[in-house]
Motif scaffolding. Structure first.
Motif, PDB file in Angstrom:
ATOM      1  N   VAL A   1       0.852  -1.177   0.000  1.00 26.00           N
ATOM      2  CA  VAL A   1       0.000   0.000   0.000  1.00 26.00           C
ATOM      3  C   VAL A   1       0.896   1.238   0.000  1.00 26.00           C
ATOM      4  N   GLN A   2       0.397   2.330  -0.560  1.00 28.97           N
ATOM      5  CA  GLN A   2       1.211   3.526  -0.745  1.00 28.97           C
ATOM      6  C   GLN A   2       1.013   4.580   0.334  1.00 28.97           C
ATOM      7  N   ASP A   3       0.074   4.367   1.233  1.00 30.26           N
ATOM      8  CA  ASP A   3      -0.236   5.350   2.271  1.00 30.26           C
ATOM      9  C   ASP A   3       0.809   5.251   3.384  1.00 30.26           C
ATOM     10  N   GLN A   4       1.821   6.089   3.325  1.00 33.11           N
ATOM     11  CA  GLN A   4       2.909   6.015   4.293  1.00 33.11           C
ATOM     12  C   GLN A   4       2.466   6.405   5.700  1.00 33.11           C
ATOM     13  N   GLU A   5       1.514   7.304   5.801  1.00 30.26           N
ATOM     14  CA  GLU A   5       1.004   7.674   7.118  1.00 30.26           C
ATOM     15  C   GLU A   5       0.338   6.474   7.783  1.00 30.26           C
ATOM     16  N   PHE A   6      -0.416   5.694   6.989  1.00 27.64           N
ATOM     17  CA  PHE A   6      -1.039   4.485   7.522  1.00 27.64           C
ATOM     18  C   PHE A   6       0.022   3.491   7.972  1.00 27.64           C
ATOM     19  N   ILE A   7       1.054   3.270   7.157  1.00 24.17           N
ATOM     20  CA  ILE A   7       2.093   2.304   7.499  1.00 24.17           C
ATOM     21  C   ILE A   7       2.804   2.722   8.780  1.00 24.17           C
ATOM     22  N   ARG A   8       3.075   4.005   8.947  1.00 24.41           N
ATOM     23  CA  ARG A   8       3.719   4.470  10.180  1.00 24.41           C
ATOM     24  C   ARG A   8       2.834   4.207  11.385  1.00 24.41           C
ATOM     25  N   TYR A   9       1.531   4.469  11.234  1.00 24.14           N
ATOM     26  CA  TYR A   9       0.598   4.207  12.333  1.00 24.14           C
ATOM     27  C   TYR A   9       0.574   2.716  12.663  1.00 24.14           C
ATOM     28  N   LEU A  10       0.448   1.880  11.631  1.00 27.37           N
ATOM     29  CA  LEU A  10       0.392   0.435  11.826  1.00 27.37           C
ATOM     30  C   LEU A  10       1.629  -0.066  12.549  1.00 27.37           C
ATOM     31  N   ARG A  11       2.793   0.373  12.115  1.00 26.18           N
ATOM     32  CA  ARG A  11       4.035  -0.120  12.708  1.00 26.18           C
ATOM     33  C   ARG A  11       4.221   0.364  14.138  1.00 26.18           C
ATOM     34  N   ARG A  12       3.837   1.591  14.434  1.00 22.85           N
ATOM     35  CA  ARG A  12       3.917   2.058  15.823  1.00 22.85           C
ATOM     36  C   ARG A  12       2.999   1.232  16.716  1.00 22.85           C
ATOM     37  N   GLU A  13       1.796   0.944  16.211  1.00 21.39           N
ATOM     38  CA  GLU A  13       0.862   0.124  16.964  1.00 21.39           C
ATOM     39  C   GLU A  13       1.437  -1.276  17.174  1.00 21.39           C
ATOM     40  N   GLN A  14       2.014  -1.858  16.134  1.00 24.28           N
ATOM     41  CA  GLN A  14       2.562  -3.214  16.232  1.00 24.28           C
ATOM     42  C   GLN A  14       3.742  -3.282  17.202  1.00 24.28           C
ATOM     43  N   LEU A  15       4.633  -2.304  17.156  1.00 28.70           N
ATOM     44  CA  LEU A  15       5.776  -2.317  18.065  1.00 28.70           C
ATOM     45  C   LEU A  15       5.318  -2.164  19.514  1.00 28.70           C
ATOM     46  N   TYR A  16       4.291  -1.372  19.736  1.00 29.36           N
ATOM     47  CA  TYR A  16       3.732  -1.264  21.088  1.00 29.36           C
ATOM     48  C   TYR A  16       3.188  -2.616  21.525  1.00 29.36           C
ATOM     49  N   ARG A  17       2.474  -3.298  20.650  1.00 30.56           N
ATOM     50  CA  ARG A  17       1.904  -4.601  20.974  1.00 30.56           C
ATOM     51  C   ARG A  17       2.995  -5.614  21.309  1.00 30.56           C
ATOM     52  N   LEU A  18       4.135  -5.550  20.619  1.00 25.61           N
ATOM     53  CA  LEU A  18       5.230  -6.485  20.878  1.00 25.61           C
ATOM     54  C   LEU A  18       5.782  -6.331  22.287  1.00 25.61           C
ATOM     55  N   THR A  19       5.749  -5.138  22.814  1.00 30.12           N
ATOM     56  CA  THR A  19       6.358  -4.871  24.124  1.00 30.12           C
ATOM     57  C   THR A  19       5.335  -4.727  25.243  1.00 30.12           C
ATOM     58  N   HIS A  20       4.049  -4.909  24.931  1.00 28.97           N
ATOM     59  CA  HIS A  20       3.006  -4.727  25.945  1.00 28.97           C
ATOM     60  C   HIS A  20       1.974  -5.853  25.898  1.00 28.97           C
ATOM     61  N   GLY A  21       2.454  -7.074  25.717  1.00 24.09           N
ATOM     62  CA  GLY A  21       1.566  -8.226  25.813  1.00 24.09           C
ATOM     63  C   GLY A  21       0.453  -8.236  24.785  1.00 24.09           C
ATOM     64  N   ASN A  22       0.716  -7.710  23.594  1.00 28.14           N
ATOM     65  CA  ASN A  22      -0.238  -7.678  22.476  1.00 28.14           C
ATOM     66  C   ASN A  22      -1.439  -6.779  22.741  1.00 28.14           C
ATOM     67  N   ARG A  23      -1.278  -5.850  23.687  1.00 31.46           N
ATOM     68  CA  ARG A  23      -2.336  -4.887  23.952  1.00 31.46           C
ATOM     69  C   ARG A  23      -2.173  -3.686  23.034  1.00 31.46           C
ATOM     70  N   LEU A  24      -3.310  -3.033  22.736  1.00 32.46           N
ATOM     71  CA  LEU A  24      -3.258  -1.798  21.955  1.00 32.46           C
ATOM     72  C   LEU A  24      -2.764  -0.645  22.818  1.00 32.46           C
ATOM     73  N   PRO A  25      -2.202   0.383  22.208  1.00 28.54           N
ATOM     74  CA  PRO A  25      -1.847   1.573  22.969  1.00 28.54           C
ATOM     75  C   PRO A  25      -3.084   2.178  23.621  1.00 28.54           C
ATOM     76  N   PRO A  26      -2.945   2.746  24.823  1.00 29.81           N
ATOM     77  CA  PRO A  26      -4.105   3.320  25.512  1.00 29.81           C
ATOM     78  C   PRO A  26      -4.679   4.544  24.801  1.00 29.81           C
ATOM     79  N   ASN A  27      -3.841   5.232  24.025  1.00 28.40           N
ATOM     80  CA  ASN A  27      -4.258   6.417  23.295  1.00 28.40           C
ATOM     81  C   ASN A  27      -3.806   6.266  21.846  1.00 28.40           C
TER      82      ASN A  27
END
Length: 291
Positions: free
Chosen positions: A263-289
């Protein structure tokens, strides 16, 4: 609150499951105002079956889409869904659902899912899919904020915000991640049971299905570390070991396949990856905000 619901079901060679699916929808305590079943070039009796039921229930609307070639996950499914969406131009609705045709479920499932939309924050909701393994029901493994592609209900405003469904591998993760990016909540209720007659992608074979999952993770821009962790997690489910390895192969081999486009939406990819990295370090939970 009864919300005006429309359902679209892509269908390709589902004759052996359709009768159970039709019974499940007809018996709902809250029926959809329209159920569009898009026959996507079936070679079996799928279109005949749904047409027979449509003659008895005018709110069931069969659509025939002629398509050659092999069954196709991702783009093929979404394009069939869009063909159903095209015939809804004059239909008013508040919630739109995408349902597979190899499901069976109890009569209160739609009502229970629609109840979640009483919360104005909920953009996408669904139930939990179970597979029958050795005569018992086994939950398909996923977190409660992932709504599986087989059973997805969208608030109309959320559906508009995300631009509908995108015809790519991994569309069912892309849509809900983008919904969260726009401030919506996504929820898969573990108390709402849908029996899924086939594991997603299994019509291609269990191993090839996992390869396609991996390609989908690449297409939507998943972080390499998260994709690796996801593949390792899948080692411990059928097909044992090889399924997880197939997922990892599908993801990493896509870097060298020029036919597979991200996909070409770089803003989406940045959001997705930040969410995924948070999940990796927080027991697969979503960020609180929002991240």
């Amino acid at each position: 609150m009864n919300r005006r619901l429309v359902v679209i079901s892509p269908c390709r060679d589902e004759a052996r499951f359709l009768e159970g699916m039709v019974r499940s929808v007809i018996n709902q305590s809250i029926r959809p105002v329209a159920w569009i079943v898009v026959d996507d070039g079936s070679q079996d009796d799928s279109f005949k079956i749904i047409s027979r039921h449509a003659a008895l229930h005018p709110w069931i609307r069969p659509v025939r889409r002629e398509r050659s070639g092999q069954r196709q996950l991702g783009p093929g499914v979404v394009n069939a869904f869009r063909a159903g969406l095209a015939v809804l131009s004059e239909t008013d609705y508040e919630v739109i659902a995408k349902l597979d045709c190899d499901l069976e479920f109890g009569p209160e499932c739609f009502a229970m899912i629609l109840k979640h939309f009483d919360d104005s924050r909920v953009g996408i909701a669904g139930g939990t899919t179970f597979l029958k393994v050795d005569g018992r029901l086994v939950s398909e493994r996923y977190v409660t904020y992932h709504v599986p592609g087989a059973v997805k209900f969208y608030r109309r405003e959320c559906f508009v915000d995300i631009g509908g469904l995108q015809p790519v591998y991994g569309w069912d993760i892309l849509d809900e991640t983008d919904a969260r990016r726009h401030g919506w909540t996504t929820i898969s209720d573990p108390g709402i049971v849908f029996m899924h007659h086939r594991l997603q992608g299994s019509s291609f074979g269990a191993v090839q299905g996992k390869v396609i999952w991996g390609r989908g993770a690449y297409v939507i821009g998943s972080h390499p570390l998260f994709a690796l962790a996801r593949g390792l997690f899948r080692l411990w489910e059928r097909p044992w070991i090889i399924g997880g390895l197939a997922f990892i192969w599908g993801y990493y081999s896509s870097y060298f396949n020029k036919q597979i486009k991200r996909v070409q939406d770089q803003e989406f990819i940045r959001y997705l990856r930040r969410e995924q990295l948070y999940r990796l370090t927080h027991g697969n939970r979503l960020p609180p905000n929002p991240v």
